[in-house]
Design a protein around this motif. Structure first.
Motif, PDB file in Angstrom:
ATOM      1  N   ARG A  12    -151.053  21.870 -38.528  1.00 49.15           N
ATOM      2  CA  ARG A  12    -150.687  22.477 -37.107  1.00 49.15           C
ATOM      3  C   ARG A  12    -151.966  22.217 -36.211  1.00 49.15           C
ATOM      4  NH1 ARG A  12    -149.376  28.679 -36.045  1.00 49.15           N
ATOM      5  NH2 ARG A  12    -147.948  28.269 -34.368  1.00 49.15           N
TER       6      ARG A  12
ATOM      7  N   GLN B  79    -161.681  23.194 -39.364  1.00 48.40           N
ATOM      8  CA  GLN B  79    -163.021  23.515 -38.840  1.00 48.40           C
ATOM      9  C   GLN B  79    -162.802  24.983 -37.863  1.00 48.40           C
ATOM     10  OE1 GLN B  79    -162.807  20.299 -35.625  1.00 48.40           O
ATOM     11  NE2 GLN B  79    -164.535  21.705 -35.462  1.00 48.40           N
ATOM     12  N   THR B  80    -164.274  25.383 -37.599  1.00 48.34           N
ATOM     13  CA  THR B  80    -164.144  26.708 -36.863  1.00 48.34           C
ATOM     14  C   THR B  80    -163.475  26.505 -35.709  1.00 48.34           C
ATOM     15  OG1 THR B  80    -165.988  27.193 -37.910  1.00 48.34           O
ATOM     16  CG2 THR B  80    -165.674  28.164 -35.841  1.00 48.34           C
ATOM     17  N   GLY B  81    -162.388  27.485 -35.350  1.00 42.73           N
ATOM     18  CA  GLY B  81    -161.945  27.221 -33.958  1.00 42.73           C
ATOM     19  C   GLY B  81    -160.673  26.264 -34.102  1.00 42.73           C
ATOM     20  N   SER B  82    -160.343  25.918 -35.152  1.00 44.06           N
ATOM     21  CA  SER B  82    -159.112  24.924 -35.099  1.00 44.06           C
ATOM     22  C   SER B  82    -157.699  25.770 -35.423  1.00 44.06           C
ATOM     23  CB  SER B  82    -159.282  24.098 -36.365  1.00 44.06           C
ATOM     24  OG  SER B  82    -159.148  24.776 -37.754  1.00 44.06           O
ATOM     25  N   GLY B  83    -157.771  27.068 -35.571  1.00 43.88           N
ATOM     26  CA  GLY B  83    -156.430  27.928 -35.410  1.00 43.88           C
ATOM     27  C   GLY B  83    -155.947  28.579 -36.632  1.00 43.88           C
ATOM     28  N   LYS B  84    -157.066  28.613 -37.738  1.00 40.84           N
ATOM     29  CA  LYS B  84    -156.560  29.110 -39.128  1.00 40.84           C
ATOM     30  C   LYS B  84    -156.117  30.585 -39.024  1.00 40.84           C
ATOM     31  CE  LYS B  84    -160.777  28.330 -40.853  1.00 40.84           C
ATOM     32  NZ  LYS B  84    -161.427  27.460 -40.031  1.00 40.84           N
ATOM     33  N   THR B  85    -156.977  31.535 -38.351  1.00 39.12           N
ATOM     34  CA  THR B  85    -156.698  32.757 -38.187  1.00 39.12           C
ATOM     35  C   THR B  85    -155.278  32.946 -37.395  1.00 39.12           C
ATOM     36  OG1 THR B  85    -159.037  32.888 -38.349  1.00 39.12           O
ATOM     37  CG2 THR B  85    -157.775  35.144 -37.592  1.00 39.12           C
ATOM     38  N   TRP B  86    -155.482  32.191 -36.601  1.00 42.31           N
ATOM     39  CA  TRP B  86    -153.882  32.016 -35.463  1.00 42.31           C
ATOM     40  C   TRP B  86    -152.716  32.132 -36.363  1.00 42.31           C
ATOM     41  CZ3 TRP B  86    -152.874  33.497 -30.712  1.00 42.31           C
ATOM     42  CH2 TRP B  86    -151.495  33.180 -30.283  1.00 42.31           C
TER      43      TRP B  86
ATOM     44  N   ARG C 285    -153.638  23.123 -32.805  1.00 45.19           N
ATOM     45  CA  ARG C 285    -153.500  24.168 -31.632  1.00 45.19           C
ATOM     46  C   ARG C 285    -153.350  23.267 -30.197  1.00 45.19           C
ATOM     47  NH1 ARG C 285    -158.338  23.960 -29.191  1.00 45.19           N
ATOM     48  NH2 ARG C 285    -160.378  23.797 -30.452  1.00 45.19           N
ATOM     49  N   PRO C 286    -153.297  24.474 -29.376  1.00 46.37           N
ATOM     50  CA  PRO C 286    -153.370  23.664 -27.947  1.00 46.37           C
ATOM     51  C   PRO C 286    -154.652  23.603 -27.484  1.00 46.37           C
ATOM     52  CG  PRO C 286    -152.215  25.874 -27.956  1.00 46.37           C
ATOM     53  CD  PRO C 286    -152.756  25.667 -29.352  1.00 46.37           C
TER      54      PRO C 286
ATOM     55  N   GLY D 232    -165.068  27.893 -42.368  1.00 53.00           N
ATOM     56  CA  GLY D 232    -164.870  26.754 -41.164  1.00 53.00           C
ATOM     57  C   GLY D 232    -165.331  25.521 -42.133  1.00 53.00           C
TER      58      GLY D 232
END
Ligand SMILES: Nc1ncnc2c1ncn2[C@@H]1O[C@H](COP(=O)(O)OP(=O)(O)OP(=O)(O)O)[C@@H](O)[C@H]1O
Length: 772
Positions: A11, A92-99, A13-14, A254
């Motif tokens: 997935r 990686q950190t900030g790639s959208g896992k938590t989202w 992310r934008p 991450g």
């Protein structure tokens, strides 16, 4: 057992606003319909784009419900059918896992959607499969428990019961791989689960805030355990069937460092600072990939806590899905490529999926088979273990089956009870943890505020210094400008002078002026440098101030969030306490009511009994009465009989009395007659005496003769007196005898009269009773 490959979804992310502002370009092309991702290296335009194919590929326009429908829902359905499931998010950190895993309140991710669906589906199954009536009543129940752990630096912590206790992973044939001592909370609704997700998230987030840079190096695993109990009740017995499964929802650390190490197989030499678990995960995935290719290699599950935890999810009994979160920005190209390569390897991993069988059910089945075998043997006429052995064995086995059946229900109740008991302690621990975290964050806040103050102070000092330097600079500058124009003027004068002393003197003055101007220029340069230095310092202070202020905002946010959470927990605790109080009061009230009802019933029972007794008594009394009446009647009759008899007796007595009276009268007549006779005798005696006096002599002579005769023949003198005395004596005797008889008759008469009176009284009493 079915061999199933681990499913992989990517997935993207934008692009973030910052990335857009920075003018980042996208290095990814997502082809959802083909489940493909194309990655381009924009820095090396000559390199061909790389194409990866997975099970699903989602672009930046993808929406959460679609991701859940494709990935979450099938996993849930399988879990409800007894098949374990795992979703792990990698990137990686900030790639959208938590989202993707959590999302936000207004746009929930996989975990909240799954939780919501879970209870809905469990309810539907319950309604659909439970049935009442007929020969068999079927009751389906679900027990859903949640646990939440974090692995950081090879230490497992319980995010739902944060008491600082380190947890360990164990393995047993019954439970498989499990975290020993982890807090498993029984949940009644999806909001219960979401509350736990939030609580655990808060503990993790806060800890992460304190750890700062370390935050992206911890893994979290939220596990939902489902236990389905089916009770089939017939008149003869109750059969209990259990179906269990679990879903692990894993948010990995991450991957920026791991992608460069484990997944590509290169040796990691960065030491302890690098996340050992992620590296081990990469190694395990590589080894599993090799196995899928047919090679025989050792799978080092035991090398880290994470791989041990995911042992069943990777290569084991689990339907597993990896979500690879991707950043589209070209500056993340190498990390994104690393993630895609990792995902490609994961896709090679094969699991052996199998429906979880109730361990006890398995044992029961085996025991039943044993019984069947024994029966068959008996029918064949064979003996098992001596005479009666088969019967004993089969009884023993049936007893074991019964025990196992009962054990299932006891365990079920026990789990719920323990979870309820643990809840209080858990809430306390959670409060303490959040409290201590709040204290830590408060400290951070204080530190940030102090830093802001110091920076502001430094800035002020800097500004003052800058002002002074600026003033100096301006003075120096105007001095320099003054000196320069004076020099220029002197130059004009100097040029107009002819050679001579005056010219020399002007030249000397000009040299002095130039010297002074030079000195001032140097000072001016120094001041300018100092000013620029101060400006830089100020800029740094400003930057730092922005940073610390941002930190302060974060800290304040965390603080308020956790304060809210703590308050919520406290409120919940209070509500629970109130509910418990109400429940207890309710119970107490119910008990009192029950007691009242019991007493009422007892009272009613007593009354009924009393009424019954009374009725019985009445009947008895009536019986007795009629018996008594009969008895009394008999008595009366008897008395009547007595009365008649007595009357007869009285009459007889009266007759007797009359006859006695007659006799008395007769006796009196006799007495009178005798008295008359006596009188006559006396008179006769007197007559005789008188006659005798005349003839006394004759008589005396005669008597004398007679006396003589008597003397001769023994006759005494006084014969006559003796005769009279004898007559008198006889008469007296007779009279006294008659008198005594008379007295006796009188006494008898009196006695008879008393008897008559008494009998009359008796008759009257008996007559009175008889009438009563
Ligand atoms: N599909 C998406 N649609 C909209 N925004 C997204 C999407 N995916 C990620 N984001 C946004 O990107 C940012 C980073 O995402 P997220 O926090 O989920 O990353 P992460 O991989 O979990 O990071 P970390 O490893 O640091 O926890 C967030 O602000 C999030 O809102």
């Amino acid at each position: 057992m079915v061999a199933t490959g681990v499913k992989v979804a990517v997935r993207c992310r934008p692009m973030s606003k910052r990335e857009e502002q920075l003018g980042s370009k996208t290095c990814l092309e997502i082809l959802p319909e083909k489940a493909q991702v194309k990655i381009m290296d924009l820095k090396n335009e000559n390199d061909d784009p790389k194409l990866f194919t997975f099970d699903h590929a989602y672009g930046s326009e993808s929406v959460q419900p679609q991701v859940y429908t494709d990935l979450g829902s099938p996993l849930l359905e399988r879990a409800l059918d007894g098949i374990n499931g795992t979703i792990f998010a990698y990137g990686q950190t900030g790639s959208g896992k938590t989202w993707t895993m959590m999302g936000i309140e207004s746009d929930p991710g996989l975990i909240p959607q799954l939780n919501m669906d879970l209870f809905k589906r469990a309810d539907e199954i319950k309604q659909g499969e439970s049935k009442e009536g007929g020969d068999c009543t079927v009751t389906v129940d679900f027990m859903l428990t949640a646990s939440y752990i974090e692995i950081y630096n090879e230490v497992i912590m319980d995010l739902l019961n944060p008491g600082g206790k380190k947890l360990d992973i164990r393995e047993s044939p019954e439970k498989g791989v499990y975290v020993q001592g982890v807090c498993e909370v029984v949940c009644q609704s999806s909001s219960d689960i979401m509350k736990l997700v939030k609580q655990g998230g808060a503990v993790r987030r806060v800890a992460a805030t304190q750890m700062n840079q370390e935050s992206s190096r911890s893994h979290s695993c939220f596990t939902i355990k489902m236990e389905k109990r089916t009770l089939e009740k017939t008149d003869e017995k109750t059969k209990t069937t259990m179906l269990t499964s679990k879903i692990n929802l894993v948010d990995l650390a991450g991957s920026e460092r791991a992608s460069k190490t484990g997944a590509t197989g290169s040796t990691l030499k960065e030491g302890a600072a690098i996340n050992k678990s992620l590296m081990a995960l990469g190694t395990v995935i590589n080894a599993l990939g090799e196995i899928a290719k047919g090679k025989s290699v050792h799978i080092p599950y035991r090398d880290s806590k994470l791989t041990r935890l995911l042992q069943e999810s990777l290569g084991g009994n689990s339907s597993t899905l990896m979500i690879a979160a991707l950043s589209p920005a070209d500056y993340n190209h190498s990390e994104t490529l690393g993630t895609l390569n990792y995902a490609k390897r994961v896709k090679l991993v094969e699991n052996k999926v199998e429906k979880n069988e109730d361990v006890k059910e398995k044992e029961i089945r085996q025991l039943k088979e044993e019984i069947e075998a024994l029966r068959a043997q008996l029918q064949k006429g064979g003996s098992v273990g001596g005479s009666g052995g088969a019967i004993v064995d089969s009884e023993e086995t049936a007893r074991k089956i019964k025990e196992l059946e009962e054990g299932k229900n006891l365990e079920w109740e026990e789990k719920q009870r323990l979870s309820r008991e643990l809840e209080e302690e858990r809430a306390k621990n959670m409060n303490v943890a959040i409290g201590s975290v709040i204290d830590g964050v408060k400290e951070e806040k204080m530190k940030a505020m102090k830093r802001i103050k110091k920076l502001q102070h430094d800035k002020k000092k800097n500004d003052e210094k800058s002002k002074k330097v600026k003033d100096l600079y301006h003075t120096l500058k105007s001095d320099l400008e003054g000196g320069m124009s004076k020099y220029k003027e002197m130059q004009v004068v100097f040029d107009g002078l002819g050679d001579g002393d005056e010219k020399d003197s002007v030249e000397e003055k000009m040299a002095e002026l130039l010297d002074s101007v030079e000195r001032k220029r140097t000072k001016l340069i120094e001041a300018k440098a100092a000013l620029s230095e101060l400006k830089k310092k100020n800029e740094k202070i400003d930057e730092e101030l922005i940073e610390v202020r941002a930190e302060l905002v974060t800290v304040a946010g965390v603080l308020s969030q956790n304060d809210d959470l703590r308050k919520k927990i406290e409120e919940e605790e209070r509500a629970k306490f109130d509910a418990l109080k109400d429940e207890l009061l309710g119970e107490e009230r119910a008990k009192i009511e029950e007691e009242k009802e019991k007493i009422k019933a007892q009272h009613k029972g007593n009354r009924l009994e009393l009424i019954k007794k009374m009725g019985k008594l009445k009947v008895e009394m009536n019986k007795e009465k009629s018996g008594k009446e009969v008895f009394l009647q008999n008595q009366v009759d008897m008395l009547e009989g007595d009365k008649v008899k007595m009357r007869a007796e009285i009459d007889k007595l009266k007759e007797e009395i009359d006859s006695k009276d007659d006799k008395i009268a007769e006796a009196e007549v006799q007495v009178d007659e005798q008295a008359e006779e006596l009188q006559a005798l006396r008179e006769e005696i007197d007559r005789l005496r008188k006659q005798g006096e005349g003839t006394r002599e004759e008589l005396s002579n005669s008597l004398k003769r007679e006396s003589e005769w008597l003397d001769n023949d023994g006759v005494e003198d006084g014969e006559e007196n003796k005769l009279v005395s004898l007559l008198m004596e006889g008469f007296n005797k007779e009279r006294e005898g008659m008198k005594a008889k008379n007295d006796e008759l009188k006494t008898l008469l009196r006695q008879a009269l008393v008897d008559v009176l008494y009998l009359n009284k008796c008759v009257a009493v008996l007559e009175g009773r008889g009438e009563g």
